[in-house]
Each structure stands twice: as structure tokens, then as C-alpha cells.
Write a protein that holds these residues in place. Sequence first.
Motif, PDB file in Angstrom:
ATOM      1  N   GLU A  46       0.838  -1.208   0.000  1.00 47.52           N
ATOM      2  CA  GLU A  46       0.000   0.000   0.000  1.00 47.52           C
ATOM      3  C   GLU A  46       0.871   1.256   0.000  1.00 47.52           C
ATOM      4  O   GLU A  46       0.635   2.179  -0.765  1.00 47.52           O
ATOM      5  N   ALA A  47       1.866   1.289   0.876  1.00 41.73           N
ATOM      6  CA  ALA A  47       2.737   2.472   0.972  1.00 41.73           C
ATOM      7  C   ALA A  47       3.511   2.679  -0.331  1.00 41.73           C
ATOM      8  O   ALA A  47       3.609   3.809  -0.825  1.00 41.73           O
ATOM      9  N   GLU A  48       4.048   1.613  -0.896  1.00 50.00           N
ATOM     10  CA  GLU A  48       4.805   1.729  -2.145  1.00 50.00           C
ATOM     11  C   GLU A  48       3.937   2.197  -3.302  1.00 50.00           C
ATOM     12  O   GLU A  48       4.418   2.893  -4.195  1.00 50.00           O
ATOM     13  N   SER A  49       2.651   1.861  -3.277  1.00 46.52           N
ATOM     14  CA  SER A  49       1.765   2.228  -4.389  1.00 46.52           C
ATOM     15  C   SER A  49       1.429   3.721  -4.408  1.00 46.52           C
ATOM     16  O   SER A  49       0.825   4.197  -5.357  1.00 46.52           O
ATOM     17  N   GLU A  50       1.834   4.441  -3.379  1.00 50.94           N
ATOM     18  CA  GLU A  50       1.650   5.894  -3.363  1.00 50.94           C
ATOM     19  C   GLU A  50       2.915   6.634  -3.789  1.00 50.94           C
ATOM     20  O   GLU A  50       2.959   7.866  -3.784  1.00 50.94           O
ATOM     21  N   TYR A  51       3.921   5.880  -4.209  1.00 50.82           N
ATOM     22  CA  TYR A  51       5.201   6.443  -4.644  1.00 50.82           C
ATOM     23  C   TYR A  51       5.039   7.235  -5.942  1.00 50.82           C
ATOM     24  O   TYR A  51       4.321   6.831  -6.850  1.00 50.82           O
ATOM     25  N   ARG A  52       5.758   8.351  -6.008  1.00 46.61           N
ATOM     26  CA  ARG A  52       5.851   9.193  -7.214  1.00 46.61           C
ATOM     27  C   ARG A  52       7.337   9.331  -7.529  1.00 46.61           C
ATOM     28  O   ARG A  52       8.110   9.647  -6.646  1.00 46.61           O
ATOM     29  N   TYR A  53       7.710   9.153  -8.783  1.00 45.59           N
ATOM     30  CA  TYR A  53       9.126   9.274  -9.119  1.00 45.59           C
ATOM     31  C   TYR A  53       9.566  10.731  -9.201  1.00 45.59           C
ATOM     32  O   TYR A  53      10.768  11.022  -9.229  1.00 45.59           O
ATOM     33  N   ALA A  54       8.602  11.642  -9.209  1.00 40.53           N
ATOM     34  CA  ALA A  54       8.876  13.080  -9.143  1.00 40.53           C
ATOM     35  C   ALA A  54       7.656  13.726  -8.493  1.00 40.53           C
ATOM     36  O   ALA A  54       6.543  13.202  -8.591  1.00 40.53           O
ATOM     37  N   PRO A  55       7.844  14.872  -7.838  1.00 41.45           N
ATOM     38  CA  PRO A  55       6.729  15.492  -7.106  1.00 41.45           C
ATOM     39  C   PRO A  55       5.483  15.779  -7.949  1.00 41.45           C
ATOM     40  O   PRO A  55       4.367  15.670  -7.456  1.00 41.45           O
ATOM     41  N   ASP A  56       5.668  16.123  -9.216  1.00 42.02           N
ATOM     42  CA  ASP A  56       4.526  16.492 -10.054  1.00 42.02           C
ATOM     43  C   ASP A  56       4.001  15.328 -10.905  1.00 42.02           C
ATOM     44  O   ASP A  56       3.186  15.537 -11.795  1.00 42.02           O
ATOM     45  N   LYS A  57       4.459  14.114 -10.619  1.00 43.01           N
ATOM     46  CA  LYS A  57       4.037  12.941 -11.390  1.00 43.01           C
ATOM     47  C   LYS A  57       3.027  12.121 -10.595  1.00 43.01           C
ATOM     48  O   LYS A  57       2.947  12.214  -9.379  1.00 43.01           O
ATOM     49  N   TRP A  58       2.268  11.305 -11.311  1.00 38.76           N
ATOM     50  CA  TRP A  58       1.260  10.474 -10.666  1.00 38.76           C
ATOM     51  C   TRP A  58       1.894   9.424  -9.768  1.00 38.76           C
ATOM     52  O   TRP A  58       2.959   8.896 -10.061  1.00 38.76           O
ATOM     53  N   SER A  59       1.166   9.099  -8.709  1.00 39.18           N
ATOM     54  CA  SER A  59       1.553   7.946  -7.897  1.00 39.18           C
ATOM     55  C   SER A  59       1.205   6.680  -8.691  1.00 39.18           C
ATOM     56  O   SER A  59       0.490   6.741  -9.705  1.00 39.18           O
ATOM     57  N   ARG A  99      -6.741  14.139 -10.956  1.00 42.12           N
ATOM     58  CA  ARG A  99      -6.749  15.089  -9.834  1.00 42.12           C
ATOM     59  C   ARG A  99      -8.063  15.008  -9.044  1.00 42.12           C
ATOM     60  O   ARG A  99      -8.076  15.067  -7.822  1.00 42.12           O
ATOM     61  N   GLU A 100      -9.175  14.851  -9.743  1.00 41.31           N
ATOM     62  CA  GLU A 100     -10.485  14.839  -9.092  1.00 41.31           C
ATOM     63  C   GLU A 100     -10.875  13.486  -8.497  1.00 41.31           C
ATOM     64  O   GLU A 100     -11.806  13.402  -7.709  1.00 41.31           O
ATOM     65  N   ALA A 101     -10.160  12.428  -8.853  1.00 44.14           N
ATOM     66  CA  ALA A 101     -10.578  11.082  -8.458  1.00 44.14           C
ATOM     67  C   ALA A 101     -10.111  10.653  -7.074  1.00 44.14           C
ATOM     68  O   ALA A 101     -10.723   9.784  -6.471  1.00 44.14           O
ATOM     69  N   ASP A 102      -9.033  11.219  -6.565  1.00 36.64           N
ATOM     70  CA  ASP A 102      -8.475  10.840  -5.272  1.00 36.64           C
ATOM     71  C   ASP A 102      -8.191   9.337  -5.204  1.00 36.64           C
ATOM     72  O   ASP A 102      -8.587   8.650  -4.266  1.00 36.64           O
ATOM     73  N   PHE A 103      -7.488   8.832  -6.212  1.00 33.45           N
ATOM     74  CA  PHE A 103      -7.163   7.414  -6.271  1.00 33.45           C
ATOM     75  C   PHE A 103      -6.295   6.963  -5.102  1.00 33.45           C
ATOM     76  O   PHE A 103      -6.374   5.811  -4.679  1.00 33.45           O
ATOM     77  N   ASP A 104      -5.478   7.864  -4.561  1.00 33.40           N
ATOM     78  CA  ASP A 104      -4.619   7.472  -3.445  1.00 33.40           C
ATOM     79  C   ASP A 104      -5.401   7.103  -2.189  1.00 33.40           C
ATOM     80  O   ASP A 104      -4.867   6.425  -1.311  1.00 33.40           O
ATOM     81  N   SER A 105      -6.660   7.506  -2.097  1.00 29.53           N
ATOM     82  CA  SER A 105      -7.461   7.135  -0.924  1.00 29.53           C
ATOM     83  C   SER A 105      -8.077   5.740  -1.068  1.00 29.53           C
ATOM     84  O   SER A 105      -8.618   5.203  -0.106  1.00 29.53           O
ATOM     85  N   GLN A 106      -7.983   5.157  -2.249  1.00 31.14           N
ATOM     86  CA  GLN A 106      -8.500   3.809  -2.477  1.00 31.14           C
ATOM     87  C   GLN A 106      -7.401   2.789  -2.194  1.00 31.14           C
ATOM     88  O   GLN A 106      -6.216   3.102  -2.284  1.00 31.14           O
ATOM     89  N   THR A 107      -7.806   1.581  -1.872  1.00 37.11           N
ATOM     90  CA  THR A 107      -6.792   0.558  -1.636  1.00 37.11           C
ATOM     91  C   THR A 107      -6.250   0.059  -2.969  1.00 37.11           C
ATOM     92  O   THR A 107      -6.946   0.088  -3.994  1.00 37.11           O
ATOM     93  N   LEU A 108      -5.037  -0.407  -2.925  1.00 36.80           N
ATOM     94  CA  LEU A 108      -4.424  -0.981  -4.119  1.00 36.80           C
ATOM     95  C   LEU A 108      -5.253  -2.165  -4.604  1.00 36.80           C
ATOM     96  O   LEU A 108      -5.506  -2.301  -5.807  1.00 36.80           O
ATOM     97  N   LYS A 109      -5.709  -2.993  -3.688  1.00 38.15           N
ATOM     98  CA  LYS A 109      -6.525  -4.154  -4.066  1.00 38.15           C
ATOM     99  C   LYS A 109      -7.791  -3.722  -4.788  1.00 38.15           C
ATOM    100  O   LYS A 109      -8.153  -4.295  -5.821  1.00 38.15           O
ATOM    101  N   ASP A 110      -8.479  -2.714  -4.270  1.00 36.24           N
ATOM    102  CA  ASP A 110      -9.702  -2.242  -4.920  1.00 36.24           C
ATOM    103  C   ASP A 110      -9.412  -1.706  -6.324  1.00 36.24           C
ATOM    104  O   ASP A 110     -10.171  -1.970  -7.260  1.00 36.24           O
TER     105      ASP A 110
END
Length: 172
Positions: A46-59, A99-110
Amino acid sequence: MIDRPQPDEYSEDYTSYVKLVPEGDIVTILKEQIKDTVSLLSSFSEAESEYRYAPDKWSIKEMIGHMIDNERIMGYRLLCIARGETASLPSYHDEEYVREADFDSQTLKDLLDHLTSIRQSTVYLVNSLSEEALKRRGAANHSEITARAIVTILAGHEIHHCNILKERYLNV
């Protein structure tokens, strides 16, 4: 088996995606690639799936969410064009959607379950279409496109993002 689309069946903007798709039965490719993609993405915590390779890039989660959105939108375009829609289908702004979806609040499994189910839906749709329907032309994103080109573009889009994941997130 669905023939590969010819260059006059899609916008030049999609050429890079089409070129990424190997020769073969596109339905088999779609089924197999989702297994490989989910296997790759399941290796992250879960923690790794929120990783961004740069600050302005998607997790990683946002990338998965984008892939879900794209598959759903392209699937809708596929359905519309295969059914003979004559209205031009709109483009979408992927950055705004993410930006509007807030995917980081969802679980990786979901997210992975969602990605898998939307791909299954796409495969069912493709399998239900006649050769004539797959060759139909319509307009989407301000360009002419065939239904079968959309199917190949979907596969190429996934390959594109898996390549980015490997190159920029995993440094493979």
C-alpha cells in the motif's frame, strides 16, 4: 481474429500505442496482458503504491486509476462507434480526471479489482461485436477512428503505462 487496424483508421496521435502491440489475436493479448499487469502491480505494498518518481508525477495508484478511466472511456467510444454513433465523441483531460478522483485514498486491491473488471467488460464487448461493427468508423477526440483501432489502442495504452512503471518507478 480481429485484424490490426491500418494507419488510416486512427489519429497519428495513437501510432505509438498501436506499434507497442505485438502481432496476434487482440482478445488473447487483452486477456493475457491484464494478468501480467495485475501481477506486476500486486507486488507493491500500500505504501509503495503511493510512490511518485517526481513530485509532479502520478503515484502508482493514480496511474492505475488513469488506466481504469481510460479503459472505461475508450470502451464507451468502442461501444458507440460499433453501434453506428454519428455524433463526435468528446475528448477527456486525463490530468483533471486523476486530480479529481483521489485514487490514493482507495486501496491498491480495490484499484486492481476495478482494473481487472473493466478489462473483463471490454473483452466481453469486443467478443460480442461482428466484423462489420469492428470496422465501423466514428469520431472521437476530434479524429476519425474505427472500433477495431480502439481495441488495439487500449492494449497499447496499457503496455505504455507498464513500460513507464518499469522504467521510472522500478528503474528496470
